[in-house]
Scaffold this motif. Structure first.
Motif, short mmCIF file in Angstrom:
data_model
loop_
_atom_site.label_atom_id
_atom_site.label_comp_id
_atom_site.label_asym_id
_atom_site.label_seq_id
_atom_site.Cartn_x
_atom_site.Cartn_y
_atom_site.Cartn_z
N MET A 128 0.81 -1.22 0.00
CA MET A 128 0.00 0.00 0.00
C MET A 128 0.85 1.28 0.00
SD MET A 128 -3.21 -0.55 -0.17
CE MET A 128 -3.89 -2.12 -0.68
N TRP A 130 1.45 5.58 0.73
CA TRP A 130 1.35 6.48 1.88
C TRP A 130 0.28 7.55 1.70
CZ3 TRP A 130 1.77 11.01 -0.43
CH2 TRP A 130 2.42 11.02 -1.67
N ARG A 139 -9.95 -0.01 2.47
CA ARG A 139 -10.83 -0.37 1.35
C ARG A 139 -10.47 -1.75 0.79
NH1 ARG A 139 -9.56 3.76 -3.67
NH2 ARG A 139 -7.67 2.75 -4.39
N SER A 157 7.12 2.76 3.31
CA SER A 157 8.13 2.85 4.38
C SER A 157 8.06 4.14 5.18
CB SER A 157 9.53 2.70 3.78
OG SER A 157 9.68 1.40 3.29
N SER A 207 2.83 3.08 -7.52
CA SER A 207 3.35 3.57 -8.80
C SER A 207 3.44 2.44 -9.83
CB SER A 207 4.73 4.16 -8.57
OG SER A 207 5.59 3.14 -8.11
N LEU A 229 -2.92 1.84 -9.87
CA LEU A 229 -1.70 2.61 -10.09
C LEU A 229 -2.00 4.09 -10.34
CD1 LEU A 229 0.09 -0.15 -12.21
CD2 LEU A 229 0.02 0.12 -9.73
N CYS A 262 -4.38 9.91 -6.52
CA CYS A 262 -4.33 9.26 -7.84
C CYS A 262 -5.44 9.77 -8.73
CB CYS A 262 -4.44 7.75 -7.67
SG CYS A 262 -5.85 7.24 -6.68
N GLU A 359 2.53 11.58 -14.56
CA GLU A 359 1.66 12.01 -13.46
C GLU A 359 2.39 13.10 -12.66
OE1 GLU A 359 1.13 9.03 -10.35
OE2 GLU A 359 -0.92 9.73 -10.06
P1 NAP Z 1 5.25 3.51 -4.67
O1 NAP Z 1 6.57 4.10 -4.54
O2 NAP Z 1 4.98 2.60 -5.79
O3 NAP Z 1 4.93 2.79 -3.29
C1 NAP Z 1 3.73 2.08 -3.08
C2 NAP Z 1 4.03 0.84 -2.27
O4 NAP Z 1 4.77 -0.06 -3.09
C3 NAP Z 1 4.91 1.11 -1.06
O5 NAP Z 1 4.52 0.24 -0.03
C4 NAP Z 1 6.30 0.76 -1.56
O6 NAP Z 1 7.19 0.43 -0.54
C5 NAP Z 1 5.99 -0.42 -2.43
N1 NAP Z 1 6.97 -0.68 -3.47
C6 NAP Z 1 7.74 0.20 -4.14
N2 NAP Z 1 8.49 -0.43 -5.05
C7 NAP Z 1 8.19 -1.74 -4.96
C8 NAP Z 1 8.65 -2.91 -5.63
N3 NAP Z 1 9.55 -2.86 -6.60
N4 NAP Z 1 8.12 -4.09 -5.26
C9 NAP Z 1 7.19 -4.18 -4.31
N5 NAP Z 1 6.74 -3.11 -3.62
C10 NAP Z 1 7.23 -1.90 -3.95
O7 NAP Z 1 4.11 4.60 -4.79
P2 NAP Z 1 3.91 5.86 -3.86
O8 NAP Z 1 4.82 6.90 -4.33
O9 NAP Z 1 3.93 5.46 -2.43
O10 NAP Z 1 2.39 6.20 -4.20
C11 NAP Z 1 2.06 7.10 -5.16
C12 NAP Z 1 1.51 6.41 -6.40
O11 NAP Z 1 0.39 5.61 -6.04
C13 NAP Z 1 1.00 7.40 -7.40
O12 NAP Z 1 1.36 7.01 -8.68
C14 NAP Z 1 -0.49 7.33 -7.22
O13 NAP Z 1 -1.24 7.75 -8.32
C15 NAP Z 1 -0.68 5.89 -6.92
N6 NAP Z 1 -1.95 5.64 -6.28
C16 NAP Z 1 -2.92 4.98 -6.97
C17 NAP Z 1 -4.17 4.78 -6.39
C18 NAP Z 1 -5.24 4.06 -7.13
O14 NAP Z 1 -6.21 3.68 -6.48
N7 NAP Z 1 -5.15 3.83 -8.41
C19 NAP Z 1 -4.41 5.26 -5.12
C20 NAP Z 1 -3.40 5.93 -4.44
C21 NAP Z 1 -2.18 6.11 -5.04
P3 NAP Z 1 8.33 1.45 -0.04
O15 NAP Z 1 7.63 2.61 0.54
O16 NAP Z 1 9.08 0.65 0.94
O17 NAP Z 1 9.12 1.81 -1.27
#
Ligand code: NAP
Length: 454
Positions: A128, A130, A139, A157, A207, A229, A262, A359
């Motif tokens: 998930m 942050w 949800r 994290s 992401s 995403l 998002c 984005e």
């Molecule tokens: P993120 O960097 O992808 O992090 C999301 C989760 O994935 C974190 O728990 C992260 O852990 C983990 N993660 C990162 N790289 C990974 C990998 N290679 N393998 C497995 N897990 C991994 O995204 P974010 O920056 O936190 O969130 C923002 C993004 O989420 C935006 O693009 C936003 O649009 C999207 N989002 C989408 C929705 C939707 O419903 N479509 C809702 C909310 C947000 P760490 O923190 O330890 O890196």
């Protein structure tokens, strides 16, 4: 990324956490699997009671949970309180409707009796983000638990205390030990968890790179995934729309959660007949927003959650300017401690530049002008994403055209794109696949078992 609480309003490191060692992860998965064997046999009435208890706790202690969220990721405290309360809604929604959504479905065949029985899968891994640190988890968790699954959460994290608080809420609500556990682990440790035979499926909100990575790993194990995403949703405004309302809602959408949602409307696509008038109103509205300490009641926009996000938006806006965009408002990080970026309006944007198809995760709106509906739809669809979309018009034929032709998981006419427990939520294209919420949300992680009795 280190697992730690860092206050984004000040940059101060408040608390560090050690990632779990592999033996600790093993112990938690063993516990989860053991719990699943008895949890799957609990009745809907029992699970309903636990979910309703969780709702009460979320409402009762909303202020406390909001303080944790705001401290860890910088959303305004008032919005964090609303988030905790929205989590109570989704718990109640599935408590009330889960049993009906998973009731056996009978079909007449050559059998005496044939039907579909929806059964839980086992341990589901939730990865998930942050940005809505409680809502994104609840949800998923409310329907998953109501369906009889158990869950392990790998939260982002930078929100470890949110992750621990959620685990504590569900435990205090009465769910058996092991039904929902937080794994404080880094992204690199996810591979071992998804590869474990006891883990049956995974959901990830985050992401694109994270989604690709998890889905590939799960694919190798033939395990289902749901991916939620990123997005760069359009907000399209046509001449018959109520402009004031469109400006208000557009501003709210783009700046909600300090611009890190998002489903925020990130690209405003305006019909040329109203573009100038709309922009004037938008500029006044954006300029009136107060940037400041997210704990203060009168703050509209707090800091971005991490320094990386701040650096990304600085790079993206600089690039847009270098390519010829005009900054109508904002555009530069604020000269103060913390990750503050002001409400920003960009116009004259070169539509084909790759940066414009990324984005923008900050309170920065890209504004485009179009001559007609075909141009509006083509521009709206000309991105890799397809999450939400919002179209503003009171002409029924235009409404139908937007509903038919916008490439997105949702289209909202004359309204804010939002998640609602009663309606499915999710994207197409590079915004992901699968749906959360509504009926599909609880059927995402079940075995639709065909039963045939002679
Ligand atoms: P993120 O960097 O992808 O992090 C999301 C989760 O994935 C974190 O728990 C992260 O852990 C983990 N993660 C990162 N790289 C990974 C990998 N290679 N393998 C497995 N897990 C991994 O995204 P974010 O920056 O936190 O969130 C923002 C993004 O989420 C935006 O693009 C936003 O649009 C999207 N989002 C989408 C929705 C939707 O419903 N479509 C809702 C909310 C947000 P760490 O923190 O330890 O890196």
């Amino acid at each position: 990324m280190a697992i730690a609480t860092v206050n984004p309003a000040t940059g101060e490191i408040l608390k560090r956490f050690n990632a779990l060692a592999s033996e600790e992860i093993e112990a938690k998965l063993t516990q989860a699997q053991e719990t699943f064997q008895s949890y799957r046999l609990t009745s809907f009435t029992q699970r309903q009671k636990w979910l309703n208890n969780a709702a009460l706790i979320l409402e009762r202690d909303a202020e406390k949970f909001a303080t944790i969220m705001t401290t860890e990721m910088g959303k305004t405290k008032k919005s964090a309180i609303s988030e905790a309360k929205k989590c109570a809604l989704v718990c109640r929604y599935y408590a009330e409707n889960g049993e009906a959504f998973l009731a056996d479905e009978y079909t007449e065949t050559d059998a005496t009796k044939s039907y579909v029985s929806y059964q839980p899968l086992g341990i589901i891994l939730a990865v998930m983000p942050w940005n809505f640190p409680f809502w994104q988890v609840f949800r998923f968790a409310a329907p998953a638990l109501m369906a009889g699954n158990v869950a392990v959460l790998k939260h982002a994290s930078n929100v470890p205390q949110c992750a621990l608080a959620i685990e504590a809420i569900l435990e205090a609500a009465g769910f058996p030990e092991g039904a929902f556990q937080t794994l404080l682990i880094g992204a690199a440790q996810v591979e071992d968890v998804i590869n474990d035979d006891r883990v049956k499926a995974a959901t990830l909100t985050g992401s694109e790179p994270a989604g690709m990575s998890l889905a590939s790993l799960a694919g190798h194990q033939i395990k289902p995934t749901v991916l939620e995403l990123g997005g760069s949703d359009p907000l399209i405004v046509f001449p018959s729309a109520d402009l004031d309302e469109a400006v208000d809602i557009g501003t709210f959408s783009r700046t909600l959660n300090n611009g890190q949602s998002c489903i925020a409307s990130k690209r405003f696509i305006l019909h040329e007949a109203i573009a100038e008038q709309f922009l004037e109103k938008l500029q006044i509205k954006f300029a009136s927003l107060k940037v400041g300490d997210p704990m203060d009641d009168d703050t509209d926009i707090g800091p971005l959650a991490t320094e990386n996000i701040l650096n990304d938006i600085v790079r993206q806006v600089d690039k847009a300017v270098e390519l010829g965009s005009t900054v109508l408002l904002g555009g530069k990080r604020l000269d103060r401690p913390g990750n503050f970026f002001p409400p920003t309006i960009l116009t004259d944007i070169p539509v084909d530049a790759p940066t414009m198809k990324e984005e923008f995760f900050a309170p920065v709106v890209m504004v485009f002008t179009v001559k007609n509906i075909a141009e509006a739809i083509a521009l709206a669809n000309d991105i890799p994403f397809g999450l939400g979309s919002s179209a503003w018009t009171n002409e029924p034929t235009e409404q139908q055209r937007f509903i038919r032709d916008l490439e997105a998981g949702a289209v909202f006419i004359n309204g804010l794109v939002k998640s609602d427990p009663r309606l499915p939520f999710g994207g197409i294209k590079r915004s992901g696949y699968g749906r959360e919420l509504g009926v599909p949300g609880i059927r995402a992680f079940v075995n639709a078992k065909t039963v045939w009795i002679k």
